[in-house]
Design a protein around this motif. Sequence first.
Motif, PDB file in Angstrom:
ATOM      1  N   GLY A  73      10.832 -51.925  27.981  1.00  0.00           N
ATOM      2  CA  GLY A  73       9.749 -50.988  28.269  1.00  0.00           C
ATOM      3  C   GLY A  73       8.446 -51.402  27.637  1.00  0.00           C
ATOM      4  O   GLY A  73       8.281 -52.542  27.173  1.00  0.00           O
ATOM      5  N   VAL A  74       7.489 -50.466  27.611  1.00  0.00           N
ATOM      6  CA  VAL A  74       6.155 -50.697  27.067  1.00  0.00           C
ATOM      7  C   VAL A  74       5.928 -49.730  25.911  1.00  0.00           C
ATOM      8  O   VAL A  74       6.197 -48.527  26.026  1.00  0.00           O
ATOM      9  CB  VAL A  74       5.072 -50.505  28.142  1.00  0.00           C
ATOM     10  CG1 VAL A  74       3.678 -50.657  27.542  1.00  0.00           C
ATOM     11  CG2 VAL A  74       5.266 -51.495  29.277  1.00  0.00           C
ATOM     12  N   LEU A  87       7.641 -44.389  16.710  1.00  0.00           N
ATOM     13  CA  LEU A  87       7.477 -45.421  17.737  1.00  0.00           C
ATOM     14  C   LEU A  87       8.023 -44.889  19.050  1.00  0.00           C
ATOM     15  O   LEU A  87       9.145 -44.367  19.097  1.00  0.00           O
ATOM     16  CB  LEU A  87       8.232 -46.693  17.328  1.00  0.00           C
ATOM     17  CG  LEU A  87       8.192 -47.875  18.305  1.00  0.00           C
ATOM     18  CD1 LEU A  87       6.783 -48.448  18.395  1.00  0.00           C
ATOM     19  CD2 LEU A  87       9.156 -48.959  17.851  1.00  0.00           C
ATOM     20  N   VAL A  88       7.246 -44.998  20.133  1.00  0.00           N
ATOM     21  CA  VAL A  88       7.679 -44.553  21.452  1.00  0.00           C
ATOM     22  C   VAL A  88       7.605 -45.724  22.416  1.00  0.00           C
ATOM     23  O   VAL A  88       6.604 -46.446  22.470  1.00  0.00           O
ATOM     24  CB  VAL A  88       6.805 -43.392  21.968  1.00  0.00           C
ATOM     25  CG1 VAL A  88       7.258 -42.956  23.358  1.00  0.00           C
ATOM     26  CG2 VAL A  88       6.851 -42.204  20.999  1.00  0.00           C
ATOM     27  N   ILE A  89       8.677 -45.910  23.203  1.00  0.00           N
ATOM     28  CA  ILE A  89       8.737 -46.973  24.215  1.00  0.00           C
ATOM     29  C   ILE A  89       8.967 -46.317  25.573  1.00  0.00           C
ATOM     30  O   ILE A  89       9.939 -45.569  25.750  1.00  0.00           O
ATOM     31  CB  ILE A  89       9.870 -47.973  23.918  1.00  0.00           C
ATOM     32  CG1 ILE A  89       9.723 -48.552  22.511  1.00  0.00           C
ATOM     33  CG2 ILE A  89       9.891 -49.091  24.960  1.00  0.00           C
ATOM     34  CD1 ILE A  89      10.896 -49.417  22.079  1.00  0.00           C
ATOM     35  N   ASP A  90       8.096 -46.587  26.525  1.00  0.00           N
ATOM     36  CA  ASP A  90       8.207 -46.015  27.869  1.00  0.00           C
ATOM     37  C   ASP A  90       8.988 -46.967  28.765  1.00  0.00           C
ATOM     38  O   ASP A  90       8.674 -48.158  28.849  1.00  0.00           O
ATOM     39  CB  ASP A  90       6.818 -45.764  28.453  1.00  0.00           C
ATOM     40  CG  ASP A  90       6.888 -45.002  29.760  1.00  0.00           C
ATOM     41  OD1 ASP A  90       7.112 -45.655  30.802  1.00  0.00           O
ATOM     42  OD2 ASP A  90       6.724 -43.769  29.755  1.00  0.00           O
ATOM     43  N   HIS A  91      10.038 -46.429  29.441  1.00  0.00           N
ATOM     44  CA  HIS A  91      10.888 -47.250  30.298  1.00  0.00           C
ATOM     45  C   HIS A  91      10.664 -46.967  31.786  1.00  0.00           C
ATOM     46  O   HIS A  91      11.416 -47.447  32.634  1.00  0.00           O
ATOM     47  CB  HIS A  91      12.368 -47.003  29.971  1.00  0.00           C
ATOM     48  CG  HIS A  91      12.682 -47.039  28.515  1.00  0.00           C
ATOM     49  ND1 HIS A  91      12.528 -48.172  27.750  1.00  0.00           N
ATOM     50  CD2 HIS A  91      13.119 -46.057  27.674  1.00  0.00           C
ATOM     51  CE1 HIS A  91      12.870 -47.893  26.497  1.00  0.00           C
ATOM     52  NE2 HIS A  91      13.221 -46.620  26.428  1.00  0.00           N
ATOM     53  N   GLY A 108       0.900 -50.880  24.029  1.00  0.00           N
ATOM     54  CA  GLY A 108       0.620 -51.687  25.204  1.00  0.00           C
ATOM     55  C   GLY A 108       1.483 -52.922  25.324  1.00  0.00           C
ATOM     56  O   GLY A 108       1.517 -53.564  26.375  1.00  0.00           O
ATOM     57  N   GLN A 109       2.213 -53.256  24.272  1.00  0.00           N
ATOM     58  CA  GLN A 109       3.058 -54.449  24.275  1.00  0.00           C
ATOM     59  C   GLN A 109       4.353 -54.167  25.022  1.00  0.00           C
ATOM     60  O   GLN A 109       4.981 -53.132  24.838  1.00  0.00           O
ATOM     61  CB  GLN A 109       3.365 -54.877  22.844  1.00  0.00           C
ATOM     62  CG  GLN A 109       4.206 -56.137  22.724  1.00  0.00           C
ATOM     63  CD  GLN A 109       4.363 -56.576  21.284  1.00  0.00           C
ATOM     64  OE1 GLN A 109       3.570 -56.211  20.405  1.00  0.00           O
ATOM     65  NE2 GLN A 109       5.408 -57.361  21.013  1.00  0.00           N
ATOM     66  N   PRO A 116      13.064 -57.035  18.270  1.00  0.00           N
ATOM     67  CA  PRO A 116      12.684 -56.291  17.061  1.00  0.00           C
ATOM     68  C   PRO A 116      11.375 -55.544  17.312  1.00  0.00           C
ATOM     69  O   PRO A 116      10.414 -56.116  17.838  1.00  0.00           O
ATOM     70  CB  PRO A 116      12.506 -57.389  16.009  1.00  0.00           C
ATOM     71  CG  PRO A 116      13.253 -58.572  16.543  1.00  0.00           C
ATOM     72  CD  PRO A 116      13.140 -58.494  18.035  1.00  0.00           C
ATOM     73  N   VAL A 117      11.347 -54.270  16.929  1.00  0.00           N
ATOM     74  CA  VAL A 117      10.137 -53.464  17.146  1.00  0.00           C
ATOM     75  C   VAL A 117       9.619 -52.824  15.868  1.00  0.00           C
ATOM     76  O   VAL A 117       8.533 -52.235  15.861  1.00  0.00           O
ATOM     77  CB  VAL A 117      10.377 -52.371  18.213  1.00  0.00           C
ATOM     78  CG1 VAL A 117      10.614 -52.991  19.576  1.00  0.00           C
ATOM     79  CG2 VAL A 117      11.541 -51.456  17.809  1.00  0.00           C
ATOM     80  N   GLY A 118      10.366 -52.906  14.763  1.00  0.00           N
ATOM     81  CA  GLY A 118       9.906 -52.312  13.518  1.00  0.00           C
ATOM     82  C   GLY A 118      10.970 -52.332  12.451  1.00  0.00           C
ATOM     83  O   GLY A 118      12.033 -52.943  12.608  1.00  0.00           O
ATOM     84  N   HIS A 119      10.663 -51.640  11.358  1.00  0.00           N
ATOM     85  CA  HIS A 119      11.591 -51.540  10.231  1.00  0.00           C
ATOM     86  C   HIS A 119      11.869 -50.068   9.918  1.00  0.00           C
ATOM     87  O   HIS A 119      10.960 -49.233   9.965  1.00  0.00           O
ATOM     88  CB  HIS A 119      11.026 -52.230   8.989  1.00  0.00           C
ATOM     89  CG  HIS A 119      10.881 -53.702   9.139  1.00  0.00           C
ATOM     90  ND1 HIS A 119       9.683 -54.317   9.451  1.00  0.00           N
ATOM     91  CD2 HIS A 119      11.799 -54.701   9.040  1.00  0.00           C
ATOM     92  CE1 HIS A 119       9.863 -55.628   9.524  1.00  0.00           C
ATOM     93  NE2 HIS A 119      11.137 -55.880   9.279  1.00  0.00           N
TER      94      HIS A 119
END
Length: 324
Positions: A73-74, A87-91, A108-109, A116-119
């Motif tokens: 997702g984004v 953290l939010v990821i749109d699918h 936007g990424q 990996p998106v974070g800790h």
Amino acid sequence: MGITGLRRGASGALVVTLLLLGAAEPAAAASGWPLPGGVVRGFDPPRQSWDAGHRGVDLAGEPRDVVLAPLEGVVTYAQVLAGRPVLVIDHGRTRTTLEPVTATVAVGQRVRAGDPVGHLAAGHQPCPAAACLHWGLKRGEEYLDPVPSTREAPLLLPDTAAETVRRRAEERAEAARLAAALTEAGAAPVGTGTLGQPADARLGSRFGPRFHPIFKQWRLHAGIDLSNACGTPLFSAADGTVSHMGFDSSGGWRLVVDHGVVDGVSLQTVYLHAQGYRVRTGDRVTRGQPVGTMGSTGWSTGCHLHFGVKANGRHVDPLPWLGP
């Protein structure tokens, strides 16, 4: 309170999950869990949007654990909200929320499942571990259970699992025949009622042969099923050391505790289908210590504990080993 109806022979049987339990979001081409830790609090959505409930699942972890994207997702949100990093990821049709997570990706990424998106940060409460990740999934304003959206926890019995099930069943059937031979010879270990109750629950399926609902054959049920609500505490039945804690597709979250020699018998207890455990391999546990919470992971259609006892390396009926 102990096991309700333990001596009354309450009926009920655990069946392998074949039918979808509710409307789950279809899995993406690749999907996974954001952390490998066990579920320490399950999905419990409110009946009304304003009611109390748990709008996701909590996974056990450690501060600074790497958090992975469960689906492609984004990134649409990555900042502190109400004192916690979110953290939010749109699918597309759905969106994932992960907190408390210090993001290593930018708004936007685009990310792929497993990136990996974070800790993981500390501070999420209540949490029985050093840190917990709250993992949520929404479709519009509707809260969804995120676990069935991943390949690691399928709601359908995988086609590739059939041969594994057959092989394990044959092994257990052979073990049952050997146990029966030992019993006839008077050599099987006899339960002494020295183990504590692993949960406050109702007795369902007992130890012994039962007709398999999928393969239509008689198979050994190598334990007893104890039923109560998801989240019901699970306890160590005796002092011992955790020899195994992990996840597999059939037993879900599995725990094995080695109690050493008890009344002249090398004894182990086995816990299956939990939401998660608060102990890890190598930990020392004491009788009555909370070790996890009841769940419905693996091939299970309802909240329960499959509790097994191994005496001198063989599965035996747990009931004679359990005290009042």
